[in-house]
Design a protein around this motif. Structure first.
Motif, PDB file in Angstrom:
ATOM      1  N   LEU A 226       0.825  -1.202   0.000  1.00 32.40           N
ATOM      2  CA  LEU A 226       0.000   0.000   0.000  1.00 32.40           C
ATOM      3  C   LEU A 226       0.865   1.260   0.000  1.00 32.40           C
ATOM      4  O   LEU A 226       0.523   2.271  -0.630  1.00 32.40           O
ATOM      5  N   TYR A 227       2.009   1.201   0.683  1.00 31.48           N
ATOM      6  CA  TYR A 227       2.926   2.339   0.705  1.00 31.48           C
ATOM      7  C   TYR A 227       3.626   2.526  -0.638  1.00 31.48           C
ATOM      8  O   TYR A 227       3.990   3.654  -1.006  1.00 31.48           O
ATOM      9  N   VAL A 228       3.842   1.421  -1.361  1.00 28.90           N
ATOM     10  CA  VAL A 228       4.593   1.491  -2.620  1.00 28.90           C
ATOM     11  C   VAL A 228       3.721   1.990  -3.767  1.00 28.90           C
ATOM     12  O   VAL A 228       4.228   2.590  -4.723  1.00 28.90           O
ATOM     13  N   ALA A 229       2.414   1.773  -3.692  1.00 32.61           N
ATOM     14  CA  ALA A 229       1.526   2.153  -4.794  1.00 32.61           C
ATOM     15  C   ALA A 229       1.644   3.637  -5.170  1.00 32.61           C
ATOM     16  O   ALA A 229       1.729   3.956  -6.373  1.00 32.61           O
ATOM     17  N   PRO A 230       1.682   4.592  -4.220  1.00 23.85           N
ATOM     18  CA  PRO A 230       1.848   5.997  -4.611  1.00 23.85           C
ATOM     19  C   PRO A 230       3.184   6.269  -5.311  1.00 23.85           C
ATOM     20  O   PRO A 230       3.268   7.174  -6.151  1.00 23.85           O
ATOM     21  N   VAL A 231       4.207   5.492  -4.963  1.00 22.39           N
ATOM     22  CA  VAL A 231       5.510   5.638  -5.624  1.00 22.39           C
ATOM     23  C   VAL A 231       5.382   5.272  -7.103  1.00 22.39           C
ATOM     24  O   VAL A 231       5.908   5.968  -7.984  1.00 22.39           O
ATOM     25  N   ALA A 232       4.682   4.174  -7.392  1.00 26.49           N
ATOM     26  CA  ALA A 232       4.455   3.786  -8.782  1.00 26.49           C
ATOM     27  C   ALA A 232       3.610   4.827  -9.506  1.00 26.49           C
ATOM     28  O   ALA A 232       3.818   5.087 -10.698  1.00 26.49           O
ATOM     29  N   LEU A 233       2.683   5.444  -8.785  1.00 29.94           N
ATOM     30  CA  LEU A 233       1.849   6.491  -9.392  1.00 29.94           C
ATOM     31  C   LEU A 233       2.701   7.687  -9.800  1.00 29.94           C
ATOM     32  O   LEU A 233       2.488   8.281 -10.871  1.00 29.94           O
ATOM     33  N   ILE A 234       3.694   8.040  -8.979  1.00 33.81           N
ATOM     34  CA  ILE A 234       4.594   9.142  -9.322  1.00 33.81           C
ATOM     35  C   ILE A 234       5.368   8.810 -10.600  1.00 33.81           C
ATOM     36  O   ILE A 234       5.525   9.653 -11.490  1.00 33.81           O
ATOM     37  N   ALA A 235       5.867   7.566 -10.698  1.00 36.57           N
ATOM     38  CA  ALA A 235       6.580   7.146 -11.908  1.00 36.57           C
ATOM     39  C   ALA A 235       5.683   7.285 -13.136  1.00 36.57           C
ATOM     40  O   ALA A 235       6.126   7.749 -14.197  1.00 36.57           O
ATOM     41  N   PHE A 236       4.426   6.887 -12.995  1.00 39.41           N
ATOM     42  CA  PHE A 236       3.469   7.006 -14.105  1.00 39.41           C
ATOM     43  C   PHE A 236       3.279   8.467 -14.504  1.00 39.41           C
ATOM     44  O   PHE A 236       3.292   8.802 -15.699  1.00 39.41           O
ATOM     45  N   LEU A 237       3.126   9.364 -13.534  1.00 45.31           N
ATOM     46  CA  LEU A 237       2.915  10.781 -13.831  1.00 45.31           C
ATOM     47  C   LEU A 237       4.136  11.381 -14.532  1.00 45.31           C
ATOM     48  O   LEU A 237       3.998  12.220 -15.431  1.00 45.31           O
ATOM     49  N   VAL A 238       5.332  10.950 -14.133  1.00 42.74           N
ATOM     50  CA  VAL A 238       6.551  11.460 -14.767  1.00 42.74           C
ATOM     51  C   VAL A 238       6.614  11.038 -16.232  1.00 42.74           C
ATOM     52  O   VAL A 238       6.969  11.831 -17.116  1.00 42.74           O
ATOM     53  N   THR A 239       6.235   9.781 -16.526  1.00 45.26           N
ATOM     54  CA  THR A 239       6.297   9.306 -17.917  1.00 45.26           C
ATOM     55  C   THR A 239       5.349  10.077 -18.834  1.00 45.26           C
ATOM     56  O   THR A 239       5.591  10.147 -20.043  1.00 45.26           O
ATOM     57  N   LEU A 240       4.296  10.658 -18.283  1.00 44.40           N
ATOM     58  CA  LEU A 240       3.359  11.432 -19.105  1.00 44.40           C
ATOM     59  C   LEU A 240       4.043  12.631 -19.760  1.00 44.40           C
ATOM     60  O   LEU A 240       3.626  13.092 -20.826  1.00 44.40           O
ATOM     61  N   PHE A 241       5.108  13.136 -19.114  1.00 41.29           N
ATOM     62  CA  PHE A 241       5.788  14.336 -19.611  1.00 41.29           C
ATOM     63  C   PHE A 241       6.952  14.009 -20.553  1.00 41.29           C
ATOM     64  O   PHE A 241       7.586  14.920 -21.079  1.00 41.29           O
ATOM     65  N   ILE A 242       7.257  12.727 -20.739  1.00 39.23           N
ATOM     66  CA  ILE A 242       8.325  12.353 -21.668  1.00 39.23           C
ATOM     67  C   ILE A 242       7.808  12.476 -23.097  1.00 39.23           C
ATOM     68  O   ILE A 242       6.802  11.855 -23.455  1.00 39.23           O
ATOM     69  N   LYS A 243       8.481  13.256 -23.894  1.00 36.82           N
ATOM     70  CA  LYS A 243       8.055  13.476 -25.274  1.00 36.82           C
ATOM     71  C   LYS A 243       8.506  12.317 -26.150  1.00 36.82           C
ATOM     72  O   LYS A 243       9.666  11.888 -26.106  1.00 36.82           O
ATOM     73  N   GLU A 244       7.574  11.817 -26.951  1.00 41.66           N
ATOM     74  CA  GLU A 244       7.920  10.709 -27.843  1.00 41.66           C
ATOM     75  C   GLU A 244       8.681  11.238 -29.063  1.00 41.66           C
ATOM     76  O   GLU A 244       8.179  12.082 -29.808  1.00 41.66           O
ATOM     77  N   VAL A 245       9.908  10.724 -29.224  1.00 45.80           N
ATOM     78  CA  VAL A 245      10.769  11.104 -30.349  1.00 45.80           C
ATOM     79  C   VAL A 245      10.926   9.878 -31.241  1.00 45.80           C
ATOM     80  O   VAL A 245      11.171   8.773 -30.746  1.00 45.80           O
ATOM     81  N   PRO A 246      10.781  10.014 -32.560  1.00 50.76           N
ATOM     82  CA  PRO A 246      10.924   8.859 -33.456  1.00 50.76           C
ATOM     83  C   PRO A 246      12.256   8.142 -33.249  1.00 50.76           C
ATOM     84  O   PRO A 246      13.301   8.789 -33.056  1.00 50.76           O
ATOM     85  N   LEU A 247      12.228   6.839 -33.279  1.00 54.45           N
ATOM     86  CA  LEU A 247      13.429   6.046 -33.060  1.00 54.45           C
ATOM     87  C   LEU A 247      14.359   6.118 -34.269  1.00 54.45           C
ATOM     88  O   LEU A 247      13.917   6.009 -35.411  1.00 54.45           O
ATOM     89  N   ARG A 248      15.662   6.310 -33.994  1.00 60.15           N
ATOM     90  CA  ARG A 248      16.652   6.388 -35.068  1.00 60.15           C
ATOM     91  C   ARG A 248      16.824   5.032 -35.732  1.00 60.15           C
ATOM     92  O   ARG A 248      16.597   3.989 -35.140  1.00 60.15           O
ATOM     93  N   ALA A 249      17.297   5.066 -36.967  1.00 58.99           N
ATOM     94  CA  ALA A 249      17.510   3.830 -37.724  1.00 58.99           C
ATOM     95  C   ALA A 249      18.980   3.451 -37.811  1.00 58.99           C
ATOM     96  O   ALA A 249      19.344   2.511 -38.517  1.00 58.99           O
ATOM     97  N   SER A 250      19.872   4.171 -37.101  1.00 58.43           N
ATOM     98  CA  SER A 250      21.303   3.852 -37.122  1.00 58.43           C
ATOM     99  C   SER A 250      21.748   3.428 -35.737  1.00 58.43           C
ATOM    100  O   SER A 250      21.271   3.952 -34.734  1.00 58.43           O
TER     101      SER A 250
END
Length: 512
Positions: A475-499
Motif C-alpha cells: 500500500l505504501y509502494v503504490a503511490p511511488v508507482a503512481l509518481i513514476a506514471f505521472l513522470v512518464t506522461l511528460f516524456i516526449k515521444e521522439v521517433p526512433l533512429r535507424a542507425s
C-alpha cells in the motif's frame, strides 16, 4: 549485421545476464531459511538484498563509462570473473556478515553484466530495431527470474544439497558464458586515452552507502527524527555535493551532468528511480509473504510467483516486437505505469488468508507493468544520445533504477519490521496466557521465526501479523508507482533512429 550474426554475438551476453539475474533470484525463496540457519533477523534479511543492490547501483555508472573507453568484451568477462569470486565466498559464508560482504562482490559483477548488456545491444542495433532484441533481454530476465526462485526452492528443500548450493549454482553458467563470449562477441574497439573517474565512483558509493545505513536502522535503533538521522543524512548530502563538484571538473565523468539538460533523459532517470522502488519492493517481499504468512515451502513459494514473471515475460516480448514494427514506444510506458500502480494498490489489501487467485491476478498486473516500462525507459534514453555517450546514458538510467531499489528495499524493510511488531502486539491478547509466553519469545528473538516449530494458535497469530504488515508495504509502494506514471506522461515521444552506435562511429571516422 544480419539477425543470425546479432544473435550469435548476443548469445554469450544473454547467458551472462541470465547468470547475474539467476544469482539474485535463486536465493529469494531460500532467504528465510538462509537467514534462519545463520542466526540473522529482519535487518540481515534486508541487507543481504540491499548490499547487492548497493554495489550494482554504485558500479553501474562506472561500468557504463568504462565501456565508452575500453573493450566491452573484456569488461563483460571481467564482470563474470568478479561474480564467480563473490559466489564462491557467499556459498561458504559462516555468518550473515560474510554473506552480506560476498553479496557486495556479486553486486559489482552483476552491475557490470546488467549495464554492459544494454550498452552492447545499443552499439550493434539501431533504436528502431532495438525493441525486438530488447524483448530477448526481457525474455532472459523473465526466464532467470521465474527459474531462479523455483530452482532455489527445490535446492533448498533437497536434503542432500541445501541452500548453499543456491549460491554456487550460477558459477557453471558464468564459466560457460566466458567461453561463449570469447568465441562470439567481437566488436570494433575505439581507443581513447582518458582518465577514469575513480574519485566520482568513490564518492557516489559513499553517499549511497551512508543513505542506506540511515534508512536500514531508522525506526529500529533510533527514531526517524533524531540526531543520528540528521548526522547520517547530512554526511550523505555532503558526499553527494562533493560527487557533483567532481563531475563538473573531470574530463570523463561517470555520470555526465550535461546529459540531464535533455528533458527525456532527466525524466526517464526520475521515472526509473520510482520504478526501481516499486519493482524491487514488489518482488523482494513476496517470498516472505508466501513462506511466513502462508506457510509455503521455498519450492511452492517459487511456484506461486509465476504469475508475476509470466506477466513480465509476455509484456516485454510483445511490447518489444510491436515497438520495432511501429516505432511507437510512449504508449507502452503509460500503460505500464497504470498497470504497475493498480497491481500494487490492490495488493494493499493483502492478508495471510487472502485467496491466491486475487494475489496472482495482482502479481500478473505488476509483471505486465514492469515489462512495459523497464526496457523502454532505457530505449528512449539511448535514442537521445550520440555513440560517445551511449554507455554513460544507458548506465545512468540503470543507476537510478538500482538506487531506487536499494533505498526502497532498505526503507520498506525497516518499516516492515516495525509493522510486524505493531500488528503482533495489537493481536497478542487473542492468545491464551501460555501461548502469549511462547509468542513473545518467538517474536522477540530478533530472528526470523520457524513457523513449523510453533503451536498452531501462535503460528496463525504470527502469520496474521506478517500478512497484514506486508500488505501495508504494498500500500505504501503504490503511490511511488503512481509518481513514476505521472513522470512518464511528460516524456516526449521522439521517433526512433535507424542507425546504431557502431555505424555512427564509422560515419564519424569517415568524416574525419
Amino acid at each position: 549485421m544480419t539477425h543470425a550474426q546479432i544473435m550469435r554475438a548476443l548469445s554469450g551476453l544473454l547467458l551472462g545476464l541470465f547468470c547475474a539475474i539467476l544469482s539474485s533470484t535463486v536465493v529469494t525463496n531460500a532467504l528465510p531459511r538462509i537467514i534462519g540457519d545463520l542466526g540473522g533477523g529482519q535487518s540481515a534479511y534486508t541487507w543481504v538484498v540491499t548490499s547487492s543492490l548497493l554495489t550494482v547501483t554504485a558500479s553501474t555508472p562506472l561500468w557504463g563509462k568504462l565501456s565508452d573507453l575500453f573493450s566491452k568484451k573484456i569488461l563483460v568477462q571481467s564482470a563474470l570473473v568478479i561474480f564467480v569470486l563473490g559466489s564462491l565466498i557467499a556459498g561458504f559464508a559462516p555468518n550473515p556478515a560474510t554473506l552480506i560482504a560476498a553479496r557486495v562482490i556479486q553486486g559489482v559483477g552483476g552491475g557490470g553484466l546488467s549495464a554492459l548488456g544494454q550498452v552492447v545491444l545499443a552499439a550493434m542495433i539501431s533504436p528502431r530495431e532495438r525493441g525486438r532484441y530488447s524483448g530477448y533481454l526481457g525474455a532472459t530476465f523473465a526466464v532467470a527470474t521465474v527459474g531462479g526462485p523455483l530452482l532455489g526452492g527445490v535446492i533448498t528443500d533437497t536434503s542432500w544439497l541445501g541452500w548453499r548450493w543456491c549460491l554456487f549454482v550460477g558459477i557453471p553458467f558464468a564459466i560457460v558464458a566466458l567461453i561463449v563470449l570469447q568465441r562470439t562477441l567481437n566488436l570494433p574497439l575505439t581507443k581513447r586515452h582518458v582518465k577514469v573517474d575513480w574519485a566520482g565512483a568513490f564518492f557516489v558509493t559513499a553517499a549511497v552507502s551512508t543513505l542506506l545505513v540511515w534508512v536500514t536502522f531508522a525506526d529500529d535503533k533510533y527514531d526517524w527524527l533524531s540526531w543520528q538521522t540528521y548526522t547520517l543524512v547530512g554526511i550523505s548530502l555532503v558526499l553527494t555535493l562533493i560527487f557533483l563538484y567532481i563531475e563538473t571538473k573531470v574530463s570523463e565523468p561517470i555520470i555526465p551532468l550535461r546529459l540531464f539538460r535533455n528533458p527525456t533523459i532527466a525524466l526517464a532517470s526520475v521515472a526509473s528511480l520510482f520504478v526501481g522502488i516499486a519493482l524491487f519492493a514488489g518482488t523482494v517481499f513476496f517470498s516472505q509473504y508466501f513462506q511466513l504468512a502462508r506457510g509455503a515451502s521455498p519450492t511452492m513459494s517459487g511456484v506461486m510467483t509465476i504469475p508475476l514473471i509470466g506477466g513480465l515475460f509476455i509484456s516485454s516480448t510483445v511490447s518489444g516486437r510491436v515497438i520495432t514494427r511501429t516505432g511507437k514506444w510512449k504508449g507502452w510506458l503509460v500503460a505500464g505505469g497504470i498497470l504497475l500502480t493498480a497491481g500494487l494498490g490492490l495488493l494493499g489489501m493483502l492478508r495471510y488468508d487472502t485467496p491466491y487467485l486475487y494475489t496472482a491476478s495482482c502479481m500478473a498486473l505488476i509483471g505486465l507493468g514492469v515489462g512495459m516500462t523497464l526496457q523502454n525507459l532505457v530505449l528512449c534514453t539511448q535514442n537521445q544520445v550520440s555513440s560517445h555517450d551511449l554507455g554513460a546514458a544507458s548506465s545512468t538510467v540503470t543507476f537510478f533504477r538500482s538506487l531506487g531499489g536499494a533505498v526502497g528495499v532498505s526503507v520498506l524493510g525497516s518499516i516492515l519490521s516495525s509493522r510486524i511488531g505493531r500488528h503482533a502486539l495489537e493481536t497478542i491478547g487473542t492468545l491464551s496466557p501460555e501461548d502469549q509466553a511462547t509468542a513473545a519469545k518467538a517474536s522477540g528473538s530478533g530472528q526470523l521465526p520457524d513457523l513449523a516449530a510453533l503451536p498452531v494458535p501462535v503460528r496463525t497469530w504470527l502469520e496474521g501479523a506478517y500478512g497484514q504488515a506486508i500488505g501495508d508495504i504494498f500500500l505504501y509502494v503504490a503511490p511511488v508507482a503512481l509518481i513514476a506514471f505521472l513522470v512518464t506522461l511528460f516524456i516526449k515521444e521522439v521517433p526512433l533512429r535507424a542507425s546504431n552506435g557502431l555505424s555512427q562511429d564509422a560515419q564519424k571516422e569517415r568524416a574525419s
